[in-house]
Enzyme design. Structure first.
Site, short mmCIF file in Angstrom:
data_model
loop_
_atom_site.label_atom_id
_atom_site.label_comp_id
_atom_site.label_asym_id
_atom_site.label_seq_id
_atom_site.Cartn_x
_atom_site.Cartn_y
_atom_site.Cartn_z
N GLN A 27 1.57 -19.81 -45.33
CA GLN A 27 2.45 -20.97 -45.36
C GLN A 27 2.39 -21.61 -46.74
OE1 GLN A 27 1.72 -23.34 -41.44
NE2 GLN A 27 -0.02 -22.01 -41.77
N HIS A 30 7.07 -20.17 -46.42
CA HIS A 30 7.63 -21.43 -46.91
C HIS A 30 8.05 -21.38 -48.37
CE1 HIS A 30 5.38 -23.55 -43.38
NE2 HIS A 30 6.50 -23.00 -43.00
N GLU A 44 -12.53 -28.03 -39.76
CA GLU A 44 -12.19 -28.99 -38.71
C GLU A 44 -11.56 -28.31 -37.50
OE1 GLU A 44 -9.97 -32.49 -40.11
OE2 GLU A 44 -10.79 -32.11 -42.11
#
Ligand code: NAD
Ligand code: ZN
Length: 257
Positions: free
Chosen positions: A107, A125, A223
């Site tokens: 991306q 993208h 995360e």
């Protein structure tokens, strides 16, 4: 690093990669370039904590204030131009050369996978190192590190205003790239999901559908994300450090199996 990630998770991931060698695909997001000094959009220290996306990365923003959008892009280009690929980029390129990794679906718009030597890179993208004419649609490759000098770069064919050839919010992902990505995903058995929050659609559908089809997902991210619950193994830590360690384990003789 092994203090953070349980070593058994690292060795399980390395074993999966070896066992499925040639059928392993990487799906990457902004986090893979975070250690190169390129800010991510979301997560701690994300760009959006300082800028409002709807003011910069939308077609409407460009229509109403192209100079401001170009300024922001040139600032991002200047950061990327100084960045070097991380261990994660380098290990992926090495694994592709060795026939372990099929390629990378990214991306990201920064071009660091190619710079690290990856050959099969699908850019969902677009690229910050390419411009597109808003009038005639022609695309121009700038080459890594070459930042346009003009405040408002113009098309050398028709004089129209150029824009960064990236996908903005509210814009569709290029169909041909998405379909190539889908084909790669369908051939893959193990997907390494690296440094992505998994909230940008339709890109995130690729790993979501892969999980539905029973493919094995390994997540590398410090995360918890939207995709975490789909992953068989979650390696919590910075991608560069994790890949450096994985490379060592994948290289090792698997006699410990
Ligand atoms: P995101 O910004 O939404 O999420 C980044 C993710 O990376 C977060 O989950 C965060 O926890 C994780 N992360 C942070 N540091 C990390 C590290 N060292 N190692 C591994 N993971 C780390 O990024 P996204 O999911 O790619 O989606 C945002 C959109 O932003 C994409 O469409 C992309 O085009 C664009 N973007 C690209 C770049 C780039 O090209 N480098 C930079 C910023 C944004
Ligand atoms: Zn033109």
């Amino acid at each position: 690093m092994s203090e953070v990630v349980p070593p058994e998770d690292l060795s399980s991931a390395a074993r999966l990669i070896k066992e499925h060698s040639g059928k392993v695909l990487a799906f990457t997001g902004a986090g893979v370039s975070a250690e190169a000094g390129i800010p991510t959009f979301r997560g701690k220290d994300g760009l959006w904590n300082r800028y409002r996306p709807e003011e910069l990365a939308t077609p409407r923003a460009f229509e109403s204030n192209p100079k401001r959008v170009w300024e922001w892009y040139k600032w991002r280009m200047s950061i990327i131009a100084r960045a070097e690929p991380t261990w994660a980029h380098k290990v992926m390129a090495d694994w592709e050369r060795k026939g372990v990794l099929m390629g990378v679906v990214t991306q990201n718009v920064d071009g660091l996978h190619q710079r690290a030597g990856s050959r099969l890179v699908i850019e969902l993208h677009g690229s910050i190192w390419r411009t597109r004419c808003t009038v005639c649609g022609r695309r121009f490759d700038l080459g890594f590190g070459n930042i346009p000098e003009e405040d408002l770069p113009r098309c050398r064919e028709c004089g129209g205003l150029l824009r960064p050839d990236v996908v903005w919010f509210e814009e569709p992902v290029p169909m041909d790239q998405f379909e190539r990505a889908e084909r790669l995903f369908s051939e893959a058995e193990v997907i390494l999901i690296v440094g992505t929050s998994g909230v940008v659609m339709p890109a995130a559908l690729l790993p979501i559908n892969a999980a539905r089809q029973g493919k094995i997902l390994v997540e590398v991210n410090p995360e918890e994300t939207n995709l975490s619950s789909l992953a068989t193994i979650r390696l919590r830590g910075p991608a560069g450090e994790i890949f450096r360690e994985l490379a060592r384990l994948v290289e090792e003789d698997l006699s410990w199996r």
